[in-house]
Design a protein around this motif. Sequence first.
Motif, PDB file in Angstrom:
ATOM      1  N   ILE B  31       0.887  -1.164   0.000  1.00  0.00           N
ATOM      2  CA  ILE B  31       0.000   0.000   0.000  1.00  0.00           C
ATOM      3  C   ILE B  31       0.923   1.211   0.000  1.00  0.00           C
ATOM      4  N   PRO B  32       0.764   2.136  -0.942  1.00  0.00           N
ATOM      5  CA  PRO B  32       1.684   3.261  -0.979  1.00  0.00           C
ATOM      6  C   PRO B  32       1.580   4.127   0.273  1.00  0.00           C
ATOM      7  N   THR B  33       2.722   4.606   0.751  1.00  0.00           N
ATOM      8  CA  THR B  33       2.737   5.478   1.937  1.00  0.00           C
ATOM      9  C   THR B  33       3.733   6.606   1.691  1.00  0.00           C
ATOM     10  N   LEU B  34       3.615   7.636   2.511  1.00  0.00           N
ATOM     11  CA  LEU B  34       4.572   8.734   2.407  1.00  0.00           C
ATOM     12  C   LEU B  34       4.963   9.240   3.804  1.00  0.00           C
ATOM     13  N   CYS B  35       3.961   9.509   4.636  1.00  0.00           N
ATOM     14  CA  CYS B  35       4.306  10.007   5.967  1.00  0.00           C
ATOM     15  C   CYS B  35       4.579   8.861   6.938  1.00  0.00           C
ATOM     16  N   HIS B  36       4.236   7.643   6.555  1.00  0.00           N
ATOM     17  CA  HIS B  36       4.525   6.496   7.428  1.00  0.00           C
ATOM     18  C   HIS B  36       6.001   6.141   7.358  1.00  0.00           C
ATOM     19  N   MET B  37       6.599   5.814   8.490  1.00  0.00           N
ATOM     20  CA  MET B  37       7.963   5.292   8.495  1.00  0.00           C
ATOM     21  C   MET B  37       8.084   4.307   9.631  1.00  0.00           C
ATOM     22  N   ASN B  38       8.606   3.125   9.333  1.00  0.00           N
ATOM     23  CA  ASN B  38       8.775   2.126  10.379  1.00  0.00           C
ATOM     24  C   ASN B  38       9.646   2.688  11.487  1.00  0.00           C
ATOM     25  N   GLY B  39       9.207   2.530  12.710  1.00  0.00           N
ATOM     26  CA  GLY B  39      10.045   2.977  13.826  1.00  0.00           C
ATOM     27  C   GLY B  39       9.529   4.225  14.510  1.00  0.00           C
ATOM     28  N   VAL B  40       8.705   5.001  13.813  1.00  0.00           N
ATOM     29  CA  VAL B  40       8.128   6.179  14.480  1.00  0.00           C
ATOM     30  C   VAL B  40       6.601   6.109  14.405  1.00  0.00           C
ATOM     31  N   GLY B  41       5.947   6.843  15.270  1.00  0.00           N
ATOM     32  CA  GLY B  41       4.487   6.825  15.354  1.00  0.00           C
ATOM     33  C   GLY B  41       3.828   7.328  14.077  1.00  0.00           C
ATOM     34  N   TYR B  83      -7.551   8.897  -6.610  1.00  0.00           N
ATOM     35  CA  TYR B  83      -7.305   9.788  -5.484  1.00  0.00           C
ATOM     36  C   TYR B  83      -5.805   9.900  -5.197  1.00  0.00           C
ATOM     37  N   ARG B  84      -5.103   8.759  -5.223  1.00  0.00           N
ATOM     38  CA  ARG B  84      -3.667   8.780  -4.908  1.00  0.00           C
ATOM     39  C   ARG B  84      -2.914   9.619  -5.922  1.00  0.00           C
ATOM     40  N   ARG B  85      -3.304   9.474  -7.179  1.00  0.00           N
ATOM     41  CA  ARG B  85      -2.632  10.255  -8.210  1.00  0.00           C
ATOM     42  C   ARG B  85      -2.884  11.752  -7.985  1.00  0.00           C
ATOM     43  N   MET B  86      -4.136  12.080  -7.673  1.00  0.00           N
ATOM     44  CA  MET B  86      -4.446  13.496  -7.437  1.00  0.00           C
ATOM     45  C   MET B  86      -3.677  14.045  -6.237  1.00  0.00           C
ATOM     46  N   LEU B  87      -3.559  13.229  -5.189  1.00  0.00           N
ATOM     47  CA  LEU B  87      -2.834  13.689  -4.000  1.00  0.00           C
ATOM     48  C   LEU B  87      -1.367  13.954  -4.327  1.00  0.00           C
ATOM     49  N   VAL B  88      -0.767  13.073  -5.143  1.00  0.00           N
ATOM     50  CA  VAL B  88       0.629  13.290  -5.527  1.00  0.00           C
ATOM     51  C   VAL B  88       0.735  14.565  -6.369  1.00  0.00           C
ATOM     52  N   GLU B  89      -0.244  14.764  -7.243  1.00  0.00           N
ATOM     53  CA  GLU B  89      -0.245  15.992  -8.041  1.00  0.00           C
ATOM     54  C   GLU B  89      -0.301  17.223  -7.137  1.00  0.00           C
ATOM     55  N   LEU B  90      -1.160  17.156  -6.117  1.00  0.00           N
ATOM     56  CA  LEU B  90      -1.281  18.296  -5.203  1.00  0.00           C
ATOM     57  C   LEU B  90       0.044  18.573  -4.508  1.00  0.00           C
ATOM     58  N   LEU B 110       9.111  10.416  -2.977  1.00  0.00           N
ATOM     59  CA  LEU B 110       8.053  11.138  -3.678  1.00  0.00           C
ATOM     60  C   LEU B 110       8.129  10.854  -5.177  1.00  0.00           C
ATOM     61  N   GLN B 111       9.361  10.845  -5.687  1.00  0.00           N
ATOM     62  CA  GLN B 111       9.567  10.548  -7.105  1.00  0.00           C
ATOM     63  C   GLN B 111       9.087   9.114  -7.417  1.00  0.00           C
ATOM     64  N   ASP B 112       9.487   8.185  -6.547  1.00  0.00           N
ATOM     65  CA  ASP B 112       9.072   6.791  -6.749  1.00  0.00           C
ATOM     66  C   ASP B 112       7.550   6.669  -6.738  1.00  0.00           C
ATOM     67  N   LEU B 113       6.939   7.410  -5.811  1.00  0.00           N
ATOM     68  CA  LEU B 113       5.490   7.343  -5.674  1.00  0.00           C
ATOM     69  C   LEU B 113       4.802   7.917  -6.919  1.00  0.00           C
ATOM     70  N   ALA B 114       5.366   9.009  -7.435  1.00  0.00           N
ATOM     71  CA  ALA B 114       4.793   9.620  -8.638  1.00  0.00           C
ATOM     72  C   ALA B 114       4.823   8.632  -9.791  1.00  0.00           C
ATOM     73  N   VAL B 117       2.157   5.818  -9.061  1.00  0.00           N
ATOM     74  CA  VAL B 117       0.742   6.147  -9.295  1.00  0.00           C
ATOM     75  C   VAL B 117       0.502   6.623 -10.736  1.00  0.00           C
ATOM     76  N   GLY B 118       1.563   6.680 -11.517  1.00  0.00           N
ATOM     77  CA  GLY B 118       1.406   7.043 -12.928  1.00  0.00           C
ATOM     78  C   GLY B 118       1.150   8.521 -13.149  1.00  0.00           C
ATOM     79  N   MET B 119       1.758   9.354 -12.297  1.00  0.00           N
ATOM     80  CA  MET B 119       1.564  10.786 -12.468  1.00  0.00           C
ATOM     81  C   MET B 119       2.545  11.305 -13.507  1.00  0.00           C
ATOM     82  N   ASP B 120       2.055  11.530 -14.747  1.00  0.00           N
ATOM     83  CA  ASP B 120       2.975  12.009 -15.775  1.00  0.00           C
ATOM     84  C   ASP B 120       2.895  13.524 -15.966  1.00  0.00           C
ATOM     85  N   HIS B 121       1.845  14.143 -15.447  1.00  0.00           N
ATOM     86  CA  HIS B 121       1.798  15.601 -15.463  1.00  0.00           C
ATOM     87  C   HIS B 121       0.903  16.083 -14.323  1.00  0.00           C
ATOM     88  N   VAL B 122       1.008  17.371 -14.020  1.00  0.00           N
ATOM     89  CA  VAL B 122       0.231  17.942 -12.922  1.00  0.00           C
ATOM     90  C   VAL B 122      -0.875  18.803 -13.505  1.00  0.00           C
TER      91      VAL B 122
END
Lengths: 553, 236
Positions: B31-41, B83-90, B110-114, B117-122
Motif C-alpha cells: 500500500i503506498p505510503t509517504l508520511c509512514h515510516m517504520n520505527g516512528v508513530g 485519489y492517490r494520483r491526485m494527492l501526488v499531483e497536489l 516522492l519521485q518513486d510514488l509519482a 501512481v502514474g503521475m505524468d503531469h500535474v
Amino acid sequence: MQDEVATLLEKTASTERMAQSRYSQRIQVCMGTACMALNSEQVKTALEHAVIENGIQKQCQVQRVGCPGLCSLGPMLRVIDKTITAEANEPRETLYQQITPEVAPAIVTSLTPAAQPTSALDAHRCEVADTFFKRQVKVVLEHCSHIDPERIEDYIAHGGYRAIQSVLTEWTPQRVIDSITKAGLRGRGGAGYPTGLKWATVAKANSSNGKKYVICNGDEGDPGAYMDRSVMEGDPHRVIEGMMIAAYAIGASQGYVYVRAESPLAAKRLRVAIRQAQRAGLLGNNIAGSAFHFDIELRLGAGAFVCGEETALIASIEGGRGQPRPRPPYPAESGLWGCPTLINNVETFANIAPIIDKGWEWYAGIGTAKSKGTKVFALTGQVKTSGLIEVPMGITLREIVFDIAGGIPNNRQFKAVQTGGPSGGCIPEKFLDMPVDYESLAKVGSIMGSGGMIVMDDSTNMIEVARFFMEFCMDESCGKCVPCRVGTVQLHRLLSKFVDKTATPADLIKLEGLCKLVKHTSLCGLGQAAPNPVISTLNYFREEYEQCLKPSP
Amino acid sequence: MSKTLTLNGQMISAREGESILDAARDAGVSIPTLCHMNGVGDVGACRMCLVELAGSGKLVPACTTKISEGMEVNSDTPQLREYRRMLVELIFSERNHVCAVCVANGNCELQDLAIHVGMDHVRYDYLYPAENVDVSHPMFGMDHNRCILCTRCVRTCDEIEGAHVWDITARGIKSHTITGLAEPWGEVNTCTSCGKCVMACPTGAIFKLGATVAEMEKDREKLAFLKNARERREWV
C-alpha cells in the motif's frame, strides 16, 4: 448536609425574589457583545444617573441582562412596569430599540409618577418585536435577557441549580442518561450525534487511571454565528449546571470550558460564574454533601477554527498544537490525556437542566420525530430583522426568513439561505417549505451546523459566496493532511478563475473532481466539509458557473 | 490472538492490534505510503495509504486503523488509484519539486510514488512559493522547496533522538518545518547533529552538506603536506 444545599438554594432564591420585588419598575439593558459595541454600557450608566436625578431609585431598578435577540436593532432595552398592568394582570413590558445615552433619560422620565405622554420615544419603540418573537420557543435562551448573567442569585431565583440539586440527591447516573436519551437530544455542535448515546458510551468506558473528563466546546467560529457566545454571555450558569449533570452521569471530576479568546465577554462571564459557583459550594469537593466532586477550568483558545474539531480541541487543552488526529479512537474512549472524555457543545449543555427539571416527556414533545427540542440560530444576511432566534425543530425555512425575520429588504427577491457555515451548503428557494431538522438539511446538501444562517437575495453571486467560504477554509486549514492543505488552495484558485470569468470547461471538471477528493480523503471534518458550499452551489446554481466560462475562441 | 480479515478479496491473517498497513505488508500487499515510516508513530497525514472499508465505503488510513475480525478492506480500486494520483499531483503543485536539480534525484520516495501512481503531469497550477534553503548547520542542510510536511523528521527527532529540534509552525498552506524556535538550524543548540532527520526525510529536503551540485571542495595542499611529511619527516 444535603438539605443544607437545598436550604441554601431556597434561601438565596427567596432573598433574591424579595429584593427584586421591592422594585415596581425595572429597566433591563442588553449587555451582550453586539449591544455593548453600540454603547449599551453608556446607556446603562445614563439610565442609572437619570433614575437618581428623578429620585425614583427606590422603585426603579436598572439591570444588566443578556441578549434578547434583536441584535440588528441594538442597543435594546426592556422596561417592565408593574404599576401598569396589561392583559391578564401581567406587568406591562415594553421593548425599546436603538437607545443612545442621550435618549436614555427620557425613558426614565416616562416612568416617573408625573410623566406626561410624549412622542420622544415613539421612534424607539420596538415595532417588530411581536412578529419576531411570535414563532420562537425559548428553552436554551429562556433566561437570556431576563437575568443578570453576573449574579448567581438571579439564576437561582429563576430556578437555577434546582436540577443538579435533585439529580445529586435523588437520581442515579443511569437515570440521568436515560432521561437525556429519551428526550431525544442531539448534539448542537453540528453533526447531531445523539447526546444520550454519547454520555452512555463515556459512562461505560474504562479509564486506566480512573479519571474521566467533561469538556464544553465553546470554540464557535463559523462566520456569522454567535449562538454559543450569546448563551455563555447571557446565561453562563446554565452551561455550568449542564456540565455538572453530565459529569455526575458519566463519573467525571474535572471539566474544561474551551472558549476562544475572541469572545472576551463570554470568557469573563464564565470566569465570574465559575468563581461564584465555587464560593456557593456548587463546584468543588463533596457537592451538596454527596460524594460527588467536580470542578471546572476555563481554557482560552487562540482562535484557530479547527480547534472546534474535538480531537484538535483536546490537543489544544493539553497544551499541544491544535491539530486533529484520525479517529478512532474517539474521545469517548481515549480523549483528554488518554482518558475517556465527554465533549459537548455549549448549546447542548444549556439544554440539560430544563430536560431534568421539566422531564424528558416535555422536551420530546417539542420538535420532529428525529430532531427534538429547539435550535438557536444566528440569523444574518439580507433580512429585515437579523439577530438571535430560538425555534422549535421542524419549523420551515420560510417561517424563519419571512415570518420571524420579516423577509428580504429593499424589494429584492429571496435567492438562497446558507446554513452550517463553511461546512454547510446553500439552500435554494424551492426548499423554503422544508422543515428545519438534521435529516432534511442533510438531504438537500447542507447541514444543521452549529446554527449560522445567512440569507441571500437575488443580487448575490453564488460563486463569490462559495469562494468566500473556500477562502475561510483555506486560511483555517491546519495543514496536517495534503488534501485539505493544498486542495483548498487549488479549489480557491479555480473558483477565482470563475469569478474572473477566465475559467475553461476543463476547469469545471477539475473543480468537481477536486471537491470529491477533498471531501472524501481529508483527515477531519474541516476538510471533509470544506467543498460543501461549492458542491451545493454547483448543484443548485450551476448555470452561474457555466455563465462564467470563458467564451471559446 | 490472531484475526482474519479480507484484503482485496483474499483472506489474510493478522495479529490483534496490528494496523491494516502492517497486516497488508505481512501478506505481501503493498500500500503506498509517504508520511509512514517504520520505527516512528503514525499520524495519518499524507492520505496516501487510504483504503476502503466494505460496508460503509468509508476511506480510512491503513497506517492508523487497527484491523478487526472479519473486516473487508480494499486497498486497490480505480477510485483509490485516482485519489492517490491526485494527492501526488497536489504535493507536486505545492512546492518547487524540480527533480533534475535535486540531491535526492533517483533516491526519492516522492519521485518513486509519482512513478508508481502514474503521475505524468500535474493538472493543477504550480504555486511556486518562494522558499528558503537553510545551510547554517555545519553538516546538514534544509531545502524548504522540497519539503512535503510529512513530519517524519519531527517525529524521528522527538521519538528516537529525544531532542525535538524539528516542529511545524503556522497553519494551512503557510505551514513550515522549523528547527528550534524557528531559528537557523546551525544556531539550535539542542541539535545533536545525529543526522537521523536526514535519514528520515523522504525527499531531498533534508540533506548532507557536500552532496549537491558545485559543493565539492578540494584540498590540494594536502598532497604537498603528505610528500613533505614522508620525505622530511615534518608533520606540520
